[in-house]
Design an enzyme around this catalytic site. Sequence first.
Site: not given
Ligand code: NI
Length: 182
Positions: A47, A52, A107-108, A149-150, A153
């Site tokens: 995701g 991000q 997480c990226l 999670h997304e 953000h």
């Molecule tokens: Ni993330």
Amino acid sequence: MAILKIARMGHPVLALPARAVPDPKAPEIRRLINDMVETMLDANGAGLAAPQVHVPLRVVVFQAPDDRADPDLADQERFDHTAPMTVLINPEIEILGPQKEGGWEGCLSVPGLRGWVERPVHIRYRGLGIDGEKIERVARGFHARVVQHECDHLEGRLYPSRMDDMTKLIFESEMRHFQVAT
Ligand code: NI
């Protein structure tokens, strides 16, 4: 289409609440979404949220492929554990029950690490898709986790701030020490 630079933990854009998208059908939103999907696939993520990629707007993309769902569940129970590539603009989440479960997250924006996060198991989410169409789904398991999670953000939250036990914030390369023998 372009692969965008991913903000890493510590960049202020990751700590701010994102703004609602005023016109989900605007060409620049479609371009942003296409670039987010390309960036997510290139980085092998499940995701990605717009903050991000340094854009403080309420847009997320995600997928919950079958191979990340719980293999122990009967087929009938698995349908809502998986999701195709999904775009959500201005998403909302409703928690459908008190039950929580833990799972490893990455997480990226927090590269190389994994953390054990307890989250509600069963949710409903709503939002608009890339063509402005309404999306409403019920989700459990990995699908419910990735959506939460997304959407975190979009509130300026990264998964470590959801953790209860910081001894379970570890490097991905040390995951083997935490895998339960079966
Ligand atoms: Ni993330």
